[in-house]
Motif scaffolding. Sequence first.
Motif, mmCIF file in Angstrom:
data_model
loop_
_atom_site.group_PDB
_atom_site.id
_atom_site.type_symbol
_atom_site.label_atom_id
_atom_site.label_comp_id
_atom_site.label_asym_id
_atom_site.label_seq_id
_atom_site.Cartn_x
_atom_site.Cartn_y
_atom_site.Cartn_z
ATOM 1 N N SER A 62 0.834 -1.193 0.000
ATOM 2 C CA SER A 62 0.000 0.000 0.000
ATOM 3 C C SER A 62 0.873 1.249 0.000
ATOM 4 N N GLY A 63 0.339 2.312 -0.542
ATOM 5 C CA GLY A 63 0.988 3.612 -0.469
ATOM 6 C C GLY A 63 0.653 4.314 0.834
ATOM 7 N N ASN A 64 -0.252 3.745 1.610
ATOM 8 C CA ASN A 64 -0.674 4.327 2.886
ATOM 9 C C ASN A 64 -0.023 3.587 4.042
ATOM 10 N N GLU A 65 0.228 4.316 5.118
ATOM 11 C CA GLU A 65 0.712 3.684 6.334
ATOM 12 C C GLU A 65 -0.478 3.397 7.237
ATOM 13 N N PHE A 66 -0.428 2.285 7.939
ATOM 14 C CA PHE A 66 -1.497 1.889 8.843
ATOM 15 C C PHE A 66 -0.913 1.658 10.226
ATOM 16 N N SER A 67 -1.696 1.954 11.259
ATOM 17 C CA SER A 67 -1.242 1.672 12.616
ATOM 18 C C SER A 67 -1.324 0.174 12.854
ATOM 19 N N LYS A 68 -0.585 -0.292 13.839
ATOM 20 C CA LYS A 68 -0.554 -1.736 14.119
ATOM 21 C C LYS A 68 -1.934 -2.292 14.443
ATOM 22 N N ASN A 69 -2.781 -1.494 15.085
ATOM 23 C CA ASN A 69 -4.111 -2.009 15.442
ATOM 24 C C ASN A 69 -5.068 -2.037 14.257
ATOM 25 N N GLU A 70 -4.684 -1.471 13.127
ATOM 26 C CA GLU A 70 -5.502 -1.556 11.912
ATOM 27 C C GLU A 70 -5.187 -2.805 11.095
ATOM 28 N N ILE A 71 -4.053 -3.435 11.376
ATOM 29 C CA ILE A 71 -3.587 -4.567 10.575
ATOM 30 C C ILE A 71 -3.889 -5.874 11.310
ATOM 31 N N PRO A 72 -4.711 -6.736 10.717
ATOM 32 C CA PRO A 72 -5.001 -8.020 11.363
ATOM 33 C C PRO A 72 -3.743 -8.886 11.470
ATOM 34 N N SER A 73 -3.729 -9.761 12.450
ATOM 35 C CA SER A 73 -2.546 -10.585 12.720
ATOM 36 C C SER A 73 -2.179 -11.515 11.565
ATOM 37 N N TYR A 74 -3.139 -11.872 10.727
ATOM 38 C CA TYR A 74 -2.885 -12.797 9.617
ATOM 39 C C TYR A 74 -2.335 -12.119 8.365
ATOM 40 N N LEU A 75 -2.156 -10.788 8.412
ATOM 41 C CA LEU A 75 -1.757 -10.024 7.229
ATOM 42 C C LEU A 75 -0.487 -9.242 7.496
ATOM 43 N N LYS A 76 0.449 -9.308 6.549
ATOM 44 C CA LYS A 76 1.660 -8.483 6.614
ATOM 45 C C LYS A 76 1.506 -7.362 5.587
ATOM 46 N N VAL A 77 1.764 -6.128 6.021
ATOM 47 C CA VAL A 77 1.599 -4.960 5.150
ATOM 48 C C VAL A 77 2.956 -4.334 4.904
ATOM 49 N N MET A 78 3.201 -3.985 3.634
ATOM 50 C CA MET A 78 4.446 -3.329 3.255
ATOM 51 C C MET A 78 4.129 -2.093 2.434
ATOM 52 N N LEU A 79 4.907 -1.031 2.663
ATOM 53 C CA LEU A 79 4.728 0.193 1.899
ATOM 54 C C LEU A 79 5.263 0.027 0.486
ATOM 55 N N LYS A 80 4.603 0.681 -0.454
ATOM 56 C CA LYS A 80 5.067 0.682 -1.844
ATOM 57 C C LYS A 80 6.251 1.641 -1.934
ATOM 58 N N GLU A 81 7.400 1.115 -1.664
ATOM 59 C CA GLU A 81 8.602 1.923 -1.759
ATOM 60 C C GLU A 81 9.787 1.012 -2.003
ATOM 61 N N GLY A 82 10.807 1.569 -2.595
ATOM 62 C CA GLY A 82 12.028 0.805 -2.805
ATOM 63 C C GLY A 82 11.796 -0.507 -3.525
ATOM 64 N N ALA A 83 12.435 -1.530 -3.050
ATOM 65 C CA ALA A 83 12.425 -2.837 -3.700
ATOM 66 C C ALA A 83 11.388 -3.756 -3.050
ATOM 67 N N VAL A 84 10.124 -3.400 -3.150
ATOM 68 C CA VAL A 84 9.044 -4.183 -2.548
ATOM 69 C C VAL A 84 9.044 -5.606 -3.078
ATOM 70 N N ILE A 85 9.201 -5.771 -4.367
ATOM 71 C CA ILE A 85 9.174 -7.121 -4.961
ATOM 72 C C ILE A 85 10.314 -7.966 -4.401
ATOM 73 N N ASP A 86 11.499 -7.399 -4.279
ATOM 74 C CA ASP A 86 12.624 -8.149 -3.722
ATOM 75 C C ASP A 86 12.333 -8.572 -2.287
ATOM 76 N N LYS A 87 11.720 -7.691 -1.495
ATOM 77 C CA LYS A 87 11.371 -8.030 -0.116
ATOM 78 C C LYS A 87 10.372 -9.188 -0.082
ATOM 79 N N LEU A 88 9.386 -9.147 -0.954
ATOM 80 C CA LEU A 88 8.377 -10.204 -0.991
ATOM 81 C C LEU A 88 8.980 -11.547 -1.381
ATOM 82 N N LEU A 89 9.892 -11.519 -2.315
ATOM 83 C CA LEU A 89 10.515 -12.768 -2.749
ATOM 84 C C LEU A 89 11.337 -13.406 -1.641
ATOM 85 N N MET A 90 11.843 -12.620 -0.719
ATOM 86 C CA MET A 90 12.661 -13.144 0.370
ATOM 87 C C MET A 90 11.818 -13.694 1.504
#
Length: 91
Positions: A62-90
């Motif tokens: 996402s291009g938006n930042e979310f507080s920890k209490n907005e993100i359910p425990s089963y979901l990992k959120v990453m900002l659309k910045e830098g090498a997002v695809i490389d991070k996901l592949l790792m």
Amino acid sequence: MELKGLRVDVYTDVEDFIKNLDKYSKDTKIVTDNNLGCNKIDGFELAKKLNEIGYIRLYMISGNEFSKNEIPSYLKVMLKEGAVIDKLLMM
């Protein structure tokens, strides 16, 4: 599409993706955007549906930042910045 030796399926329509879920095991890494364009749901809602039916490797970018209490425990959120695809592949 192949990316670093991995198969990547891309969907632009949530309904098409949901119709094809039987192609994917429950431990398939699934990455969604929070903003799903003209679809009727957002990335949080899609992740909730996927979690409810047993998918366990859920990621949202996402291009938006979310507080920890907005993100359910089963979901990992990453900002659309830098090498997002490389991070996901790792993960």
